[in-house]
Design a protein around this motif. Structure first.
Motif, mmCIF file in Angstrom:
data_model
loop_
_atom_site.group_PDB
_atom_site.id
_atom_site.type_symbol
_atom_site.label_atom_id
_atom_site.label_comp_id
_atom_site.label_asym_id
_atom_site.label_seq_id
_atom_site.Cartn_x
_atom_site.Cartn_y
_atom_site.Cartn_z
ATOM 1 N N MET A 1 4.755 0.683 8.593
ATOM 2 C CA MET A 1 5.484 1.919 8.291
ATOM 3 C C MET A 1 5.921 1.940 6.840
ATOM 4 N N ILE A 2 5.829 3.094 6.211
ATOM 5 C CA ILE A 2 6.294 3.239 4.850
ATOM 6 C C ILE A 2 7.771 3.577 4.875
ATOM 7 N N SER A 3 8.526 3.071 3.905
ATOM 8 C CA SER A 3 9.958 3.338 3.893
ATOM 9 C C SER A 3 10.229 4.807 3.711
ATOM 10 N N VAL A 4 11.359 5.247 4.213
ATOM 11 C CA VAL A 4 11.679 6.666 4.187
ATOM 12 C C VAL A 4 12.824 6.928 3.243
ATOM 13 N N ALA A 5 12.884 8.177 2.758
ATOM 14 C CA ALA A 5 13.959 8.571 1.870
ATOM 15 C C ALA A 5 15.159 8.990 2.676
ATOM 16 N N ARG A 6 16.321 9.042 1.996
ATOM 17 C CA ARG A 6 17.523 9.518 2.647
ATOM 18 C C ARG A 6 17.498 11.024 2.735
ATOM 19 N N GLY A 7 18.214 11.540 3.717
ATOM 20 C CA GLY A 7 18.344 12.994 3.816
ATOM 21 C C GLY A 7 17.258 13.595 4.641
ATOM 22 N N ARG A 8 17.405 14.907 4.853
ATOM 23 C CA ARG A 8 16.462 15.630 5.690
ATOM 24 C C ARG A 8 15.439 16.339 4.824
ATOM 25 N N THR A 9 14.290 16.572 5.448
ATOM 26 C CA THR A 9 13.275 17.398 4.818
ATOM 27 C C THR A 9 12.859 18.443 5.818
ATOM 28 N N ASN A 217 13.155 3.784 -1.622
ATOM 29 C CA ASN A 217 12.935 2.388 -1.976
ATOM 30 C C ASN A 217 11.501 2.254 -2.498
ATOM 31 N N VAL A 218 11.355 2.458 -3.801
ATOM 32 C CA VAL A 218 10.028 2.515 -4.414
ATOM 33 C C VAL A 218 9.307 1.175 -4.287
ATOM 34 N N ARG A 219 10.016 0.090 -4.481
ATOM 35 C CA ARG A 219 9.376 -1.228 -4.413
ATOM 36 C C ARG A 219 8.821 -1.513 -3.025
ATOM 37 N N LEU A 220 9.648 -1.322 -2.010
ATOM 38 C CA LEU A 220 9.189 -1.581 -0.643
ATOM 39 C C LEU A 220 8.051 -0.645 -0.262
ATOM 40 N N SER A 221 8.164 0.607 -0.636
ATOM 41 C CA SER A 221 7.103 1.572 -0.326
ATOM 42 C C SER A 221 5.792 1.159 -0.967
ATOM 43 N N THR A 222 5.862 0.700 -2.218
ATOM 44 C CA THR A 222 4.650 0.277 -2.926
ATOM 45 C C THR A 222 4.005 -0.916 -2.237
ATOM 46 N N ILE A 223 4.819 -1.898 -1.862
ATOM 47 C CA ILE A 223 4.278 -3.076 -1.166
ATOM 48 C C ILE A 223 3.614 -2.666 0.147
ATOM 49 N N LEU A 224 4.276 -1.797 0.908
ATOM 50 C CA LEU A 224 3.733 -1.373 2.195
ATOM 51 C C LEU A 224 2.456 -0.547 2.033
ATOM 52 N N VAL A 225 2.369 0.221 0.958
ATOM 53 C CA VAL A 225 1.148 0.987 0.702
ATOM 54 C C VAL A 225 -0.029 0.045 0.459
ATOM 55 N N TYR A 226 0.183 -1.001 -0.322
ATOM 56 C CA TYR A 226 -0.917 -1.941 -0.589
ATOM 57 C C TYR A 226 -1.253 -2.777 0.647
ATOM 58 N N ILE A 227 -0.253 -3.068 1.472
ATOM 59 C CA ILE A 227 -0.547 -3.743 2.742
ATOM 60 C C ILE A 227 -1.380 -2.834 3.637
ATOM 61 N N THR A 228 -1.010 -1.556 3.697
ATOM 62 C CA THR A 228 -1.763 -0.599 4.517
ATOM 63 C C THR A 228 -3.203 -0.484 4.046
#
Length: 326
Positions: A1-9, A217-228
């Motif tokens: 799973m990719i990290s999520v931002a705060r707040g609603r969209t 969380n840009v760092r965690l998202s980036t790591i998870l993208v490369y893992i994916t």
């Protein structure tokens, strides 16, 4: 799973859900290409050949979804072909040389792919190594490991059921491997269009600093993208092994170029923030139909490389021109 931002969209509109993400031009090109090949050859527009095209794009299609995520955040991944080979060799060695059950060997091969992606992501985020250099290094490491596992030798022969996954057409048209590709397409499309995590990738590609200030969380998202991306490359390797009923460490050479090309042809921007799965599917089909058509026309493999290279250059040039006009 990719990290999520705060707040609603807010929920996306119907028009945005079915948006081609800037790939209207490539779609028109694909339709024109199909029309040309239908007149130029007698065998292109037949059910058998069109099913063959689907079979032939399974590996590229699965890898391209992961590459879409990477390019959306403004990254690049040159290691996908080597990770594909590493996954194949880990699976083959564990199952055929060590006698491990094939399903378990597949799971471990995917974990090995994930580990490679995690290392790449950490190099980029924690050590500030540019994505081009990080993935270039992983390309070399993964290819070397793939060769070391069997000293460069191929492994042939898997349980019958495994090869049949790529042969038996359920309902007369759908193999398990093609079905898996369609599931990956659907999952990627739903993630990007219907989840906050998907929107985070667009935000990171648009401006990393703004995304960070917005709570992503840009760092965690980036790591998870490369893992994916790595896991999907490993999964593509499993699919290729099923098709070939063998594994070899030289598999996947130059696949990264086709994968990047498919995403770019589909309308994604190499600078990040633009693109989508719908466009990537079109890009994958363009490359698959083009290769199939050139084979039917008897064009030599060397000339095919030139033609596909020209198509890639034109796609990137069109993107640049569109930006200038915008």
């Amino acid at each position: 799973m990719i990290s999520v931002a705060r707040g609603r969209t807010s929920s996306p509109s119907v028009s945005s859900l079915f948006s081609l993400g800037g790939a209207t031009g490539p779609l028109i090109g694909l339709l024109l290409l199909c029309a040309f090949l239908s007149f130029a050859t007698d065998s292109f527009f037949t059910a058998r050949n069109l099913l063959n095209v689907l079979d032939q794009i399974t590996v590229l299609g699965i890898m391209a979804v992961g590459m879409t995520f990477v390019i959306l955040i403004g990254g690049i991944d040159l290691s996908v072909g080597s990770i594909l080979a590493l996954s194949m060799m880990v699976m083959g060695y564990l199952s055929n040389e060590l006698g491990m059950a094939l399903p378990l060997a597949i799971v471990i091969a995917l974990f090995a792919s994930a580990a490679a992606g995690a290392v790449t992501g950490l190099l980029i985020t924690e050590f500030s190594v540019p994505a081009f250099i990080s993935t270039l290094a992983m390309m070399s490491v993964a290819r070397g490991l793939a060769n070391m596992i069997t000293d460069g030798q191929q492994i042939v022969g898997f349980p019958g059921w495994f090869n049949l996954l790529a042969i038996i057409r359920h309902g007369g048209f759908l193999t398990v491997t093609v079905g898996l590709m369609l599931i990956v397409f659907a999952a990627g499309w739903i993630f990007l269009r219907n989840t906050t995590g998907g929107r985070c990738l667009y935000a990171i590609g648009g401006n990393q600093e703004v995304a960070r200030l917005a709570g992503i969380n840009v760092r965690l998202s980036t790591i998870l993208v490369y893992i994916t991306s790595a896991v999907l490359s490993g999964l593509a390797g499993i699919v290729l092994a099923a098709r070939l009923d063998s594994v070899q460490p030289s598999s996947g050479v130059s696949y990264e170029l086709d994968t990047i090309a498919a995403v770019v042809i589909g309308g994604a921007s190499l600078s990040g923030g633009t693109g989508g799965i719908a466009g990537t599917v079109i890009g994958v089909l363009v490359i698959g139909v083009l290769r199939n058509g050139l084979n039917l026309l008897g064009v030599s493999p060397f000339t095919q490389q030139v033609v596909i290279g020209v198509v890639i250059a034109l796609a990137v040039a069109a993107e640049v021109l569109k930006k200038k006009k915008g």
